[in-house]
Design a protein around this motif. Structure first.
Motif, mmCIF file in Angstrom:
data_model
loop_
_atom_site.group_PDB
_atom_site.id
_atom_site.type_symbol
_atom_site.label_atom_id
_atom_site.label_comp_id
_atom_site.label_asym_id
_atom_site.label_seq_id
_atom_site.Cartn_x
_atom_site.Cartn_y
_atom_site.Cartn_z
ATOM 1 N N PHE A 25 0.842 -1.193 0.000
ATOM 2 C CA PHE A 25 0.000 0.000 0.000
ATOM 3 C C PHE A 25 0.878 1.244 0.000
ATOM 4 C CE2 PHE A 25 -3.596 -2.549 1.905
ATOM 5 C CZ PHE A 25 -4.491 -2.314 0.870
ATOM 6 N N ASN A 48 -1.721 5.736 3.372
ATOM 7 C CA ASN A 48 -2.646 4.765 3.955
ATOM 8 C C ASN A 48 -2.074 4.299 5.284
ATOM 9 O OD1 ASN A 48 -4.647 4.480 1.885
ATOM 10 N ND2 ASN A 48 -3.161 3.339 0.677
ATOM 11 N N LYS A 49 -2.941 4.087 6.269
ATOM 12 C CA LYS A 49 -2.489 3.502 7.530
ATOM 13 C C LYS A 49 -2.198 2.031 7.269
ATOM 14 C CE LYS A 49 -3.585 3.126 12.366
ATOM 15 N NZ LYS A 49 -4.628 2.787 13.298
ATOM 16 N N ILE A 50 -0.965 1.619 7.616
ATOM 17 C CA ILE A 50 -0.547 0.239 7.344
ATOM 18 C C ILE A 50 -0.091 -0.396 8.656
ATOM 19 C CG2 ILE A 50 1.074 -1.189 6.059
ATOM 20 C CD1 ILE A 50 1.270 1.068 4.008
ATOM 21 N N LYS A 108 -3.554 -2.296 7.131
ATOM 22 C CA LYS A 108 -4.986 -2.024 7.085
ATOM 23 C C LYS A 108 -5.647 -3.090 7.949
ATOM 24 C CE LYS A 108 -8.998 -2.370 4.125
ATOM 25 N NZ LYS A 108 -9.754 -2.473 5.358
ATOM 26 N N ASN A 146 -14.182 -3.587 5.888
ATOM 27 C CA ASN A 146 -14.303 -2.821 4.639
ATOM 28 C C ASN A 146 -15.320 -3.537 3.769
ATOM 29 O OD1 ASN A 146 -13.862 -0.977 2.615
ATOM 30 N ND2 ASN A 146 -11.683 -1.375 2.418
ATOM 31 N N SER A 156 -1.014 -5.417 4.674
ATOM 32 C CA SER A 156 -0.211 -4.258 4.274
ATOM 33 C C SER A 156 0.085 -4.269 2.783
ATOM 34 C CB SER A 156 1.122 -4.260 5.031
ATOM 35 O OG SER A 156 0.904 -4.223 6.425
ATOM 36 N N TYR A 177 -1.313 -5.686 -1.291
ATOM 37 C CA TYR A 177 -2.571 -5.900 -2.009
ATOM 38 C C TYR A 177 -2.293 -6.374 -3.432
ATOM 39 C CZ TYR A 177 -1.641 -1.618 -4.651
ATOM 40 O OH TYR A 177 -1.083 -0.697 -5.492
ATOM 41 N N TYR A 198 -9.202 1.112 -0.675
ATOM 42 C CA TYR A 198 -8.385 1.628 0.424
ATOM 43 C C TYR A 198 -7.376 2.573 -0.197
ATOM 44 C CZ TYR A 198 -6.037 1.630 4.967
ATOM 45 O OH TYR A 198 -5.509 2.000 6.186
ATOM 46 N N SER A 247 -10.136 -7.728 -3.782
ATOM 47 C CA SER A 247 -10.382 -8.355 -2.480
ATOM 48 C C SER A 247 -10.635 -9.849 -2.641
ATOM 49 C CB SER A 247 -11.537 -7.684 -1.741
ATOM 50 O OG SER A 247 -12.719 -7.741 -2.505
#
Length: 193
Positions: A105, A109-111, A113, A117, A141, A143, A156, A162
């Motif tokens: 990410f 972004n806060k990692i 995640k 969601n 963290s 993707y 995100y 996903s």
């Protein structure tokens, strides 16, 4: 039905086993090649670092077995990522089932995640009886970008895969076993494929 959860020391296996038990199914935890090959359904969980997880798979020669499996296989979280070509986490060569790379990410972004969601653009019978926009539980963290194999996406700081599917291989970035009734429905759908 013979359900095997692949045991390679990097899986969050207890919560998967409990979720299956709640659905009325019994699963066997195994790293034995013959048991895995004979299974009707295989679940490939994963928690931790991609490089060390791949080392554990290679030590047990599971890196050679998993891509050959013909029955439905569900990779969960790191399990999904390990089914791709390459992960930026530890610059790791993965199993190559999906011709996709796993990326970190971006800054901002806060990692990692962590949390709930919603998932959208749901495709394939894996998502039968699951509502568009349903919430799932994520912890990651890294993707997988959107691709032709994407069967569900989340957002995100940008949309990503996903869930992915290619032939008999399915992957969920989220944890269906920790995602309440909707997550259990996905596990049930997988067992009914």
């Amino acid at each position: 039905m013979r359900i095997v959860i692949i045991d390679y020391g990097a899986g969050n296996v207890q919560s998967v086993m409990f979720a299956l038990k709640r659905l009325g199914f019994k699963a066997k935890l195994s790293s034995n090649e013959e048991e895995i090959r004979r299974a009707d359904k295989v679940i490939f969980p994963g928690v931790g670092h991609a490089k060390s997880a791949m080392c554990q798979l290679m030590e047990q020669r599971l890196d050679l077995l998993i891509p050959q499996l013909k029955q439905p296989v569900l990779g969960v979280c790191l399990g999904m990522q390990l089914m791709c070509n390459f992960s930026e986490e530890g610059e790791t060569k993965c199993l190559g089932i999906f011709d996709l790379d796993v990326l970190k990410f971006k800054e901002g972004n806060k990692i990692p995640k962590i949390g709930w969601n919603n998932i959208s653009d749901l495709k394939t019978p894996l998502f039968n009886k699951v509502e568009e926009g349903e919430f799932m539980y994520f912890v990651h963290s890294y993707y997988v970008p959107l691709a032709k194999e994407t069967i569900a996406q989340a957002d995100y700081g940008g949309c990503y895969s996903s869930a992915i599917n290619k032939n008999n291989f399915y992957g969920c970035q989220f944890h269906p076993e920790k995602s309440g009734d909707a997550g259990e429905q996905i596990l049930k759908n997988f067992l009914e494929l």
